[in-house]
Design a protein around this motif. Sequence first.
Motif, mmCIF file in Angstrom:
data_model
loop_
_atom_site.group_PDB
_atom_site.id
_atom_site.type_symbol
_atom_site.label_atom_id
_atom_site.label_comp_id
_atom_site.label_asym_id
_atom_site.label_seq_id
_atom_site.Cartn_x
_atom_site.Cartn_y
_atom_site.Cartn_z
ATOM 1 N N ALA A 1 0.771 -1.404 0.000
ATOM 2 C CA ALA A 1 0.052 -0.026 0.045
ATOM 3 C C ALA A 1 0.802 1.180 -0.173
ATOM 4 C CB ALA A 1 -0.733 -0.146 1.229
ATOM 5 N N GLY A 2 0.504 2.446 -0.870
ATOM 6 C CA GLY A 2 1.069 3.527 -0.741
ATOM 7 C C GLY A 2 0.766 4.427 0.526
ATOM 8 N N TRP A 3 1.440 5.411 0.853
ATOM 9 C CA TRP A 3 1.215 6.002 1.884
ATOM 10 C C TRP A 3 0.097 7.009 1.819
ATOM 11 C CZ3 TRP A 3 2.393 5.788 6.766
ATOM 12 C CH2 TRP A 3 3.441 5.244 7.097
ATOM 13 N N GLY A 4 -0.015 7.761 0.482
ATOM 14 C CA GLY A 4 -0.953 8.530 0.584
ATOM 15 C C GLY A 4 -2.393 7.893 0.550
ATOM 16 N N ARG A 5 -2.379 6.741 0.035
ATOM 17 C CA ARG A 5 -3.633 5.826 0.029
ATOM 18 C C ARG A 5 -4.076 5.399 1.556
ATOM 19 N NH1 ARG A 5 -5.092 0.468 -3.512
ATOM 20 N NH2 ARG A 5 -6.896 -0.094 -2.145
ATOM 21 N N THR A 6 -2.891 4.969 2.147
ATOM 22 C CA THR A 6 -3.149 4.525 3.507
ATOM 23 C C THR A 6 -3.669 5.768 4.542
ATOM 24 O OG1 THR A 6 -1.593 2.940 3.363
ATOM 25 C CG2 THR A 6 -2.296 3.284 5.530
ATOM 26 N N VAL A 7 -3.058 6.970 4.312
ATOM 27 C CA VAL A 7 -3.460 8.012 5.080
ATOM 28 C C VAL A 7 -5.067 8.515 4.971
ATOM 29 C CG1 VAL A 7 -3.166 10.200 5.744
ATOM 30 C CG2 VAL A 7 -1.144 8.695 5.628
ATOM 31 N N THR A 8 -5.208 8.644 3.446
ATOM 32 C CA THR A 8 -6.574 8.948 3.102
ATOM 33 C C THR A 8 -7.668 7.831 3.652
ATOM 34 O OG1 THR A 8 -5.405 9.672 1.254
ATOM 35 C CG2 THR A 8 -7.969 9.720 1.036
ATOM 36 N N GLY A 9 -7.436 6.818 3.532
ATOM 37 C CA GLY A 9 -8.273 5.636 4.024
ATOM 38 C C GLY A 9 -8.374 5.574 5.601
ATOM 39 N N ALA A 10 -7.284 5.904 6.197
ATOM 40 C CA ALA A 10 -7.230 5.920 7.579
ATOM 41 C C ALA A 10 -8.345 7.240 8.236
ATOM 42 C CB ALA A 10 -5.840 6.205 8.413
ATOM 43 N N VAL A 11 -8.105 8.348 7.466
ATOM 44 C CA VAL A 11 -8.912 9.470 7.892
ATOM 45 C C VAL A 11 -10.270 9.501 7.408
ATOM 46 C CG1 VAL A 11 -9.442 11.884 7.061
ATOM 47 C CG2 VAL A 11 -6.967 10.885 7.341
ATOM 48 N N LEU A 12 -10.660 8.670 6.193
ATOM 49 C CA LEU A 12 -11.977 8.645 5.975
ATOM 50 C C LEU A 12 -12.568 7.219 6.924
ATOM 51 C CD1 LEU A 12 -11.849 8.196 2.182
ATOM 52 C CD2 LEU A 12 -13.083 9.923 3.713
ATOM 53 N N THR A 13 -11.945 6.252 7.215
ATOM 54 C CA THR A 13 -12.467 5.451 8.325
ATOM 55 C C THR A 13 -12.855 5.968 9.628
ATOM 56 O OG1 THR A 13 -11.139 3.864 7.297
ATOM 57 C CG2 THR A 13 -12.226 3.002 9.160
#
Lengths: 236, 846
Positions: free
Chosen positions: B404-416
């Motif tokens: 997983a890329g960082w940007g994706r993970t952070v966005t995902g974490a924020v949305l979750t």
Amino acid sequence: MTITSVRTDVAALARDVVKIYGRGETAVRALDGATLSIPAGRFTAVMGPSGSGKSTLMHVMAGLDTVDEGQVLIGDTDLGRLSERQRTLLRRDHVGFVFQSFNLVPTLTAAENIVLPLTLAGRRADQAWIDEIVAMLGLGDRLRHRPAELSGGQQQRVAVARALAARPRIVFADEPTGNLDSRAGEALLGFLRHAAHELGQTIVMVTHDANAAAYADRVAHFADGRVVAVTGDEGK
Amino acid sequence: MWKLIIRNTVARRGRLALTLLAVLLGVTFVTGSLVLTDTSRRLLDDQFRTAAAGVDLTIRDAAAFDSAMGVEVERDPLPAEVADRVRAVPGVAAATPVVRGRGLIGVGGKTIVPAGPSLLLSWEPAPVGPFTLRAGRAPAAGGEVVIDAATARRHRIGLGTEVTVRAERAERLRVVGLAGFGSGEGLPETTVALVTLPEAQRLLALGGDYSEVDVVAADGTDVRRLRSAVAAALGSGYEVSASRDVAAASAAAAKTQISSLQMMLLALAAAALLVGAFLIANTFSIVVTQRTRELAVLRAAGATGAQVMRSVLGEALLVGLAASAAGTGLGVACAAGLRDLAGVFGMTLPDGGLVVTPRTFVVAFVVGVGVTVSSAFGPARRAAAVAPVEAMRRSSADRLSGRAGWGRTVTGAVLTALGAAGLSIVLAGPGSVVVLGEAAVSTVVGLALLGPAVTPGLVRLLGRPLGVAGVPGRLARESAARSPRRTSATALALAFGLALVSFTTVLGTSIKESTARSYAETITADYVVESARNEMLGGLPAHVYHHVGELPQVAVASRLRYGHWKDGQSVEALTAIDPVTLPRVTSLHMVAGRLDAVAGGGVVLAANVAKERNLKVGDTLAMTFSRTGVQRLPVVGLLRDRDAQALSTGYVISLDTYERNYREHVDASVFVKVADGVSRADAKRAIERALADAPTAQVRDQAAAVAGRNAMIDQVLGLVSVLLMLTVLIALLGITNTLALSIIERTGELGLLRAVGMTGAQMRWMIRGEAVLVAALAIVAGVGLGVAFAAGTVAALGRTVEATLTVPVGQLLLVVAVAALAGLLAGLLPARRAARLDVLTAIATS
Ligand SMILES: Nc1ncnc2c1ncn2[C@@H]1O[C@H](COP(=O)(O)OP(=O)(O)O)[C@@H](O)[C@H]1O
Ligand SMILES: [Mg+2]
């Protein structure tokens, strides 16, 4: 399954083996009456040109494949009489392999790869023995690495360690140095010879490379699907 | 280029087959829903148009609105002189009085209760009447009846048979003719009794009145002008409408149920397609990874990135087209099955020739191709980004795919986190259902993005128990953890389906339990008499109340009626009660004012309704009734919410007020308190005897009454659950597909394992273990999400109605067990394929 060897001097035997791939017009006689006996505790090389049927011979002798004619024995077990499952168990418990490449399961560490046949059998590893081979192969500091983190030479050494781990009756290696640079290749061949001489391990190596074959005690020359000559310390 | 794409697609058909199947199922679902609802709509349109075909104008008593919640309002009858006054208007060729109402047909002691209406009509020959004789003759005198040929055939009623027609009065009539409707033998799910006008008036207790007057214009008369002339002649008390408009309005009313069914079906189809989209994206991404070398060679040979991208999208297009074509065909074929399924769950739809509109084709193809191509877009972009040098790399399988890329993970974490925060706000109190919806979307998107980052950890945690199973178990766990993107996409698709299933289950159970609880606390009656037919207004004939009330075994009988009214554009429901007897069969708690004050013509509101409308005791509420128009009712009391819920609506008026404002006169429930010294069993028997002339009436104890109220929820739940299974099925195909593809990718590794002694059985367990692990991941995420959001929904609902969360542990465990088992099943095929891999070929592939 236990294999009791009556004639301790012969670890495996192929007699008049014929293997045909395909049918009719396109049929290929990969093995055409091949006969070879493998003495126990020796390092035997099967050498011949590409396409001569060396790998096929190794596959049928190791119980990876069946023959069309002739007989293959490991110890005095006739492989022709075994079911697919029995052949699998025989391989697991009594045969070691080193292939040219992709010898290791990428998700397992080096240590786990080494004991794989034992764990598949649900057997406990003889730790002293494992330590000894690991030390011999110089893998001590690499045991916790995954294959992707190892060099090609290291990977092949792990494969050799795995082949030896279960103290198999016989180890087959198919062009084990084919993907290695010459230094790594020489080191690996040295280990194989060492395993035969110092540990008494029966080893059969398939190769097209005369330099590699030179490490062996005996060399079976192979051409057109049969052994044409055997040279070496006790050639017969 | 296209030749290459087609050749590629065909060559990879095995790998794309399950993708195709997933899209196909989704498209089938969409097509089936559209065809089914279009067909039902068309049939209703045809039916009402046929009914009005021979008539130009329809005159009825004036009403403020025609229908509410799919139920046409009842209007006051027309006095006999209206017809005479209409006939006097120039341009009127004929003015025919018509009587229509409801009458059950009984034969041989049994009453025929169709799923639809039981019509009782005055016979009129064509062109005014829509019925045509198929056998016998028209009714000419009292005591004669013509029934529809369909009912006659189904119930073996021949000419000369005596039947009972039961309306306001019951009479034994002789069948003198059989009639068809338009080209058909009758109306779907309907019984029709046609009698002479005076007989109809007698059966319906109309005296000399009519239901409506049908006008045929003289040749050459302008109908619009005639309409104005007739309206002017009659004055504002009557409504003169073009018959075509009346038919359209009736059809529209009958179609409201179909519209909500269509919405539900399409929403479920969308869920299935979303899951399918996950599967497609996953498949293409795996195929692209496996083809990295080939793509790099193409690039090295001079193909541009755009060409590579087009080639992948082209494949997706072909898959989408094939799946849409097959899915459309299958959908048309399945429409009838879908109707039967809806029928099993109590939603009766008219039966007839299937209507396939061009719109259905367009939607099916746009959806099928659109979902496939857009899902393949990500993988296609990645394919285009493959550098030519990768052709020289050793093996693409060596690269750990999909970190997983960082940007994706952070966005995902924020949305979750946002989603979880939204849910907590709703659970804590202030949030609305809208917030909850946004939180749900945010969480699902967030998890989809976050998935690859958290999957390895989760898989290793959940896979702990697999370690016990030795190396195969450990390998299963590791290979699931190894390609996190793949595993998380596969698991999320299933999780989504399972989340919907558990959400529906928990929400449905909570609502049902809450209904049961508020009913049990509020209604203290020993028995309730209700109609077995699931009619909107209850449908209990008025005489039931009188018969039951007169029994010596009954101490108190109290009845409820329901009515619709309008507040501006929105339709509301109300409950009419008898303020004297109701307190004796219920335990109601007033928050303010008094219940018996409704006797003075006021309205009692549920507390939450009063709050929402900002009303208190002493204010007035303007209510629009169909029959009497806008009425201003004083608010005389506020009722505790859960008590109002037990009475079904948030607005309570007296039966007297109801009678003044409504023409409807069916009861919804009659509550019964057994007299002192009479055993309940005796009382029940006595009541049942008194109900002999009301074939649809049932005596229910409290449990049965609750079950009756929850029947609708059960039906919807049942249908939704069955259809959601399709989504789960597609997700399971996803597991099979991903595993099958990864087996192709891991051929070398599997061959090696077999060579060094893994038995076929061990290999099968390894692959199945991986499938079950993916299912387990989905179960944890899906059931967790479903329950959490159901809890949120119940909390949000709880602010206006009595709703407490009930978690049906048994049912959820069943869902978990079925999903785990299905995961095992999904792994069966790939496992077999893996175990059958030829060891030598497998080694050779490496
Ligand atoms: N699975 C197979 N199907 C058909 N022909 C095969 C297969 N495996 C090997 N052969 C053929 O058998 C002959 C011997 O192959 P092999 O044993 O691999 O030779 P070597 O290892 O000496 O290079 C070759 O001609 C090869 O093409
Ligand atoms: Mg070879």
